[in-house]
Design an enzyme around this catalytic site. Sequence first.
Site, PDB file in Angstrom:
ATOM      1  N   HIS A 173       2.472  -6.684  -4.956  1.00  0.00           N
ATOM      2  CA  HIS A 173       3.174  -5.672  -4.158  1.00  0.00           C
ATOM      3  C   HIS A 173       3.978  -6.332  -3.033  1.00  0.00           C
ATOM      4  O   HIS A 173       5.105  -5.933  -2.743  1.00  0.00           O
ATOM      5  CB  HIS A 173       2.173  -4.686  -3.545  1.00  0.00           C
ATOM      6  CG  HIS A 173       1.674  -3.648  -4.498  1.00  0.00           C
ATOM      7  ND1 HIS A 173       2.512  -2.807  -5.191  1.00  0.00           N
ATOM      8  CD2 HIS A 173       0.407  -3.295  -4.858  1.00  0.00           C
ATOM      9  CE1 HIS A 173       1.800  -1.977  -5.940  1.00  0.00           C
ATOM     10  NE2 HIS A 173       0.529  -2.263  -5.755  1.00  0.00           N
ATOM     11  N   HIS A 198      -2.861  -8.617  -8.031  1.00  0.00           N
ATOM     12  CA  HIS A 198      -2.099  -7.371  -8.089  1.00  0.00           C
ATOM     13  C   HIS A 198      -1.571  -6.996  -6.708  1.00  0.00           C
ATOM     14  O   HIS A 198      -0.396  -6.626  -6.562  1.00  0.00           O
ATOM     15  CB  HIS A 198      -2.990  -6.250  -8.630  1.00  0.00           C
ATOM     16  CG  HIS A 198      -2.405  -4.886  -8.502  1.00  0.00           C
ATOM     17  ND1 HIS A 198      -1.657  -4.287  -9.498  1.00  0.00           N
ATOM     18  CD2 HIS A 198      -2.439  -3.988  -7.490  1.00  0.00           C
ATOM     19  CE1 HIS A 198      -1.259  -3.096  -9.097  1.00  0.00           C
ATOM     20  NE2 HIS A 198      -1.732  -2.885  -7.881  1.00  0.00           N
ATOM     21  N   GLU A 199      -2.411  -7.102  -5.701  1.00  0.00           N
ATOM     22  CA  GLU A 199      -1.998  -6.721  -4.357  1.00  0.00           C
ATOM     23  C   GLU A 199      -0.938  -7.681  -3.814  1.00  0.00           C
ATOM     24  O   GLU A 199       0.001  -7.258  -3.133  1.00  0.00           O
ATOM     25  CB  GLU A 199      -3.213  -6.671  -3.432  1.00  0.00           C
ATOM     26  CG  GLU A 199      -4.188  -5.556  -3.764  1.00  0.00           C
ATOM     27  CD  GLU A 199      -3.524  -4.184  -3.723  1.00  0.00           C
ATOM     28  OE1 GLU A 199      -2.740  -3.913  -2.794  1.00  0.00           O
ATOM     29  OE2 GLU A 199      -3.782  -3.396  -4.637  1.00  0.00           O
ATOM     30  N   GLU A 248       3.405   0.035  -9.530  1.00  0.00           N
ATOM     31  CA  GLU A 248       2.104  -0.393 -10.031  1.00  0.00           C
ATOM     32  C   GLU A 248       2.240  -1.287 -11.256  1.00  0.00           C
ATOM     33  O   GLU A 248       1.570  -2.320 -11.363  1.00  0.00           O
ATOM     34  CB  GLU A 248       1.248   0.835 -10.375  1.00  0.00           C
ATOM     35  CG  GLU A 248       0.723   1.570  -9.161  1.00  0.00           C
ATOM     36  CD  GLU A 248      -0.140   0.669  -8.300  1.00  0.00           C
ATOM     37  OE1 GLU A 248      -0.934  -0.124  -8.852  1.00  0.00           O
ATOM     38  OE2 GLU A 248      -0.032   0.736  -7.073  1.00  0.00           O
TER      39      GLU A 248
END
Length: 261
Positions: free
Chosen positions: A124, A120-121, A182
Amino acid sequence: MLKKTLLSTIAGLILSACATSPTGRTQLIYMPDNQVNQMGLQAFDSMKSKNPVSRNPRYNQFAQCVTYALTRETGGQWEVVVFEDETLNAFALPGNKIGVHTGLINLVDNQDQLAAVIGHEIGHVLSRHSNERLSQETAVSTGLAMVQAVAQPQSALGQTALGLLGVGAEYGVILPYSRIHETEADTIGLDLMARAGFDPRQSINLWLKMDKAAQGGQPIEFMSTHPSHGTRIDNLNQNMNKALQLQQQAWQMGKQPRCMK
């Protein structure tokens, strides 16, 4: 006449700043990526010098194994550092820098759950969300000043810059990513962990564990700057069938990570 000229100039800047994210979303990005990457590198160096880095070989091997399996799918050189911090958190910065807190490593049950957070990070970073936030929130002149401001994280401008990069909580400034960011990072992260051979279904279990830990009163920096677990789980479930197909393809290609906690 002056008004028309000004409007034309602004319109030109907006058009020239249009970019497309990995999911096909239109973005407003005008800061050079090399400058945003430099901000990420400076922020990461500052964090390593001011926060204790874990020397636990088991923690480091686990985090590196998971991260390298993920980043083999993205390409590029990535650095991962485990910080001695009991908060349940991880982050990724422009310039391909990843931080994982020991509290998160202690929480997860397996490699797949850690891959869900790190993926997930990384999402970004791949989506250039830091650049997009800087472009949206600051004028060009201020944005350029923030490149230097990161080197002074205790200053007001430095705190704002770190907040826009996504690590401002370290200095008391929390600027959450938008729901759009997100959701996008969730989608990219889920596909990324599946393409690397991790079990995407464990992403659901991870967020349930996070929610349970939050109810138990554990400090969860990560949850404080992210949407509710229910919304996230719904989004993940919508993309799960595709992710499971990607995982099967990865396994057929021999991609089966074996990262031991």
